[in-house]
Design a protein around this motif. Structure first.
Motif, PDB file in Angstrom:
ATOM      1  N   LEU A 118       0.822  -1.216   0.000  1.00 51.53           N
ATOM      2  CA  LEU A 118       0.000   0.000   0.000  1.00 51.53           C
ATOM      3  C   LEU A 118       0.854   1.263   0.000  1.00 51.53           C
ATOM      4  O   LEU A 118       0.524   2.252  -0.654  1.00 51.53           O
ATOM      5  CB  LEU A 118      -0.935  -0.011   1.212  1.00 51.53           C
ATOM      6  N   ILE A 139       2.373   1.735  -3.514  1.00 51.48           N
ATOM      7  CA  ILE A 139       1.358   2.192  -4.468  1.00 51.48           C
ATOM      8  C   ILE A 139       1.029   3.663  -4.215  1.00 51.48           C
ATOM      9  O   ILE A 139       0.909   4.463  -5.155  1.00 51.48           O
ATOM     10  CB  ILE A 139       0.091   1.318  -4.343  1.00 51.48           C
ATOM     11  N   THR A 174      -4.794   4.481   1.821  1.00 47.58           N
ATOM     12  CA  THR A 174      -5.695   3.703   0.973  1.00 47.58           C
ATOM     13  C   THR A 174      -7.072   3.626   1.610  1.00 47.58           C
ATOM     14  O   THR A 174      -8.091   3.621   0.927  1.00 47.58           O
ATOM     15  CB  THR A 174      -5.114   2.306   0.717  1.00 47.58           C
ATOM     16  N   MET A 185     -10.566   4.978   0.050  1.00 42.35           N
ATOM     17  CA  MET A 185     -11.641   4.006  -0.034  1.00 42.35           C
ATOM     18  C   MET A 185     -12.978   4.546   0.465  1.00 42.35           C
ATOM     19  O   MET A 185     -14.024   3.995   0.159  1.00 42.35           O
ATOM     20  CB  MET A 185     -11.260   2.794   0.822  1.00 42.35           C
ATOM     21  N   PHE A 225     -13.588  -4.143   8.258  1.00 40.01           N
ATOM     22  CA  PHE A 225     -13.072  -4.730   7.020  1.00 40.01           C
ATOM     23  C   PHE A 225     -11.554  -4.868   7.098  1.00 40.01           C
ATOM     24  O   PHE A 225     -10.966  -5.884   6.753  1.00 40.01           O
ATOM     25  CB  PHE A 225     -13.455  -3.838   5.834  1.00 40.01           C
ATOM     26  N   ALA A 285      -9.718   0.592  -3.838  1.00 40.01           N
ATOM     27  CA  ALA A 285      -9.012   0.454  -2.569  1.00 40.01           C
ATOM     28  C   ALA A 285      -9.281  -0.912  -1.929  1.00 40.01           C
ATOM     29  O   ALA A 285      -8.381  -1.524  -1.350  1.00 40.01           O
ATOM     30  CB  ALA A 285      -9.413   1.566  -1.621  1.00 40.01           C
ATOM     31  N   GLU A 286     -10.491  -1.400  -2.077  1.00 42.03           N
ATOM     32  CA  GLU A 286     -10.809  -2.714  -1.501  1.00 42.03           C
ATOM     33  C   GLU A 286      -9.945  -3.793  -2.149  1.00 42.03           C
ATOM     34  O   GLU A 286      -9.414  -4.670  -1.463  1.00 42.03           O
ATOM     35  CB  GLU A 286     -12.300  -3.013  -1.714  1.00 42.03           C
ATOM     36  N   MET A 329      -7.048  -3.308  -3.626  1.00 47.17           N
ATOM     37  CA  MET A 329      -5.654  -3.085  -3.261  1.00 47.17           C
ATOM     38  C   MET A 329      -5.361  -3.588  -1.849  1.00 47.17           C
ATOM     39  O   MET A 329      -4.249  -3.983  -1.534  1.00 47.17           O
ATOM     40  CB  MET A 329      -5.318  -1.595  -3.342  1.00 47.17           C
ATOM     41  N   MET A 330      -6.364  -3.541  -0.980  1.00 46.56           N
ATOM     42  CA  MET A 330      -6.149  -3.978   0.400  1.00 46.56           C
ATOM     43  C   MET A 330      -6.459  -5.449   0.603  1.00 46.56           C
ATOM     44  O   MET A 330      -6.354  -5.957   1.709  1.00 46.56           O
ATOM     45  CB  MET A 330      -7.026  -3.143   1.329  1.00 46.56           C
TER      46      MET A 330
END
Lengths: 389, 69
Positions: free
Chosen positions: A120, A123, A237, A241, A351, B12-13, B15-16
């Motif tokens: 992350l 990126i 990130t 998101m 999550f 993003a989901e 990527m994570m």
């Protein structure tokens, strides 16, 4: 093979398409002062993807979304509608982004202390630097290749949180590294992706502590400085998101979070400097000892404090690292009414935990209660039973 | 939901994602497809960003070990 990785037909040298991409890459090299690693092989990119820099040095580019949109603006004598001008500007911006991306050397992420490729933080930093370059130079590159006036002024960032945080870090890290915003950006751009955070840490160590640090200590010291950068950049990130947040707010979050990243970085550096300078003052010429355990404990406490700052500000979360408490990520806001934003943040935190819990990575460091053995629980006594993270 | 925000969330989901191997390959491929499906619903000024997010996902896929692709 996945169909996404199936290249389209090769675009041969000597065609308008190949010549245009080559010119964009050459102009980007000229403005950046660095060479591209593109090997000259160009393929059509299928699907709704701008293009890809492939590991073998070749590049793909979308005919539909980039080449066909750009071509009218770069063909002499064409009269463009405002929609065509806009489409050509966006196509140019994507091509310049990819050209800049092709200049980044990848490096070897199997080396100790290297930043994992496609992590992350990698990126975030790479996208931010390509974004910054395309915003700064797309207009000039277009002007040098066509007489058409393309709307490439005052573009919004493509990745608002990544870009804002990186941009601010380049300013705030100027003090500890002794480098200007531009010089620090050049250091990042000219360093392979796997070593960028180490390069920043090395600059700061050399600037602040210089020859007082034995080389054998450097690897550990780097970790205490790259940790804040890794967590701060990686955490963005989660900001990108967020479903409920306007890009302007993401930009603001990125900007503010970078301040805290810099605070942790600079405070750790100050403690490191104090350790070596006090030893030198009391034992001139003698090799200093490694950092004391008490200072390592201070660094871990500080990391936790910064994380609490993120939480208290309502930012989604910092990227957790292995060894975090599940309870922290499942904690719901405990004050005020539960708003849609609170619910979203809680959902994101849950999550995050479900995808990054230590037990998802390894079970070697988990006690019989299912808890990693290297962390304390929230509310438990500090400084007891904590091992090395 | 606003299509562009949904694209950002999907990006993003993915990527994570903590998935690996075939599962990750499938997830990345599916996300690129879903983002592509949302592209026409985004504003013209957002499309370069959307297409570059897909580039980022496709590149992550391209850098996975060959045996998993």
């Amino acid at each position: 093979m996945n169909e996404l990785l199936e290249r389209g037909p090769e675009i041969p040298a000597g065609t308008w398409d190949h010549d245009w991409i080559s010119s964009v890459v050459a102009k980007a090299e000229e403005y950046s002062g660095r060479p591209s690693h593109w090997n000259g092989k160009l393929y059509e990119q299928p699907g709704d993807v701008a293009g890809v820099c492939l590991p073998d040095g070749s590049m793909t580019i979308s005919r539909k979304h980039v080449l066909d949109q750009a071509r009218p603006a770069y063909t002499p004598g064409e009269t463009l509608t405002s929609d065509q001008q806009f489409a050509a500007a966006e196509a140019t911006r994507m091509a310049v982004f990819q050209a800049r991306h092709s200049m980044s050397e990848v490096g070897d992420d199997s080396l100790p202390g290297a930043t994992p490729l496609e992590s992350l933080e990698d990126i975030a930093l790479e996208n931010a630097r390509c974004d910054q370059f395309s915003r700064e130079y797309s207009g000039r590159i277009a002007e040098s290749m066509t007489d058409q006036s393309l709307p490439l002024v005052a573009q919004a960032p493509l990745f608002p949180a990544y870009s804002a945080a990186t941009d601010r870090l380049l300013y705030t890290l100027g003090g500890p590294t002794g480098l200007s915003h531009r010089r620090l950006g050049e250091l990042i751009d000219s360093t392979e992706r796997t070593q960028r955070l180490n390069a920043i840490a090395d600059e700061a160590l050399d600037h602040e502590v210089g020859e007082l640090v034995p080389e054998s200590h450097r690897a550990e010291l780097r970790e205490h400085l790259t940790g804040p950068l890794r967590r701060g950049l990686g955490g963005l990130t989660m900001t990108e998101m967020s479903e409920l947040t306007h890009p302007g707010s993401k930009h603001s979050w990125g900007w503010d979070s970078a301040e805290w990243t810099e605070v942790e970085f600079s405070t750790n550096l100050g403690d490191i400097k104090a350790h070596y300078e006090s030893w030198e003052a009391e034992h001139p010429g003698e090799e200093p000892p490694e950092l004391p355990d008490s200072l390592r404990e201070t660094f871990r406490d500080r990391e936790e404090e910064i994380q609490q700052v993120w939480a208290s500000k309502g930012w989604p979360a910092q990227q957790p690292v292995v060894g975090r408490e599940q309870a922290y990520y499942e904690r719901l806001p405990d004050h005020g009414p539960v708003t849609a934003r609170d619910q979203e943040i809680a959902k994101l935190q849950q999550f995050l935990w479900s995808h990054t819990a230590p037990s998802q990575h390894t079970d070697s460091a988990v006690d019989t209660g299912g808890r990693p053995d290297n962390v304390r629980q929230i509310g438990s006594a500090r400084k007891h039973g904590r091992g090395v993270e | 939901m606003d299509a562009y925000r949904e694209v950002q969330r999907l990006y993003a989901e993915a990527m994570m994602s903590a998935a690996s191997g075939d599962e990750l390959v499938a997830e990345l491929g599916e996300t690129v497809q879903r983002i592509g499906d949302l592209l026409p619903q985004t504003a013209p000024g957002e499309r370069a960003s959307v297409l570059l997010m897909n580039s980022s996902l496709a590149e992550r896929l391209a850098r996975l070990p060959k045996e998993t692709r």
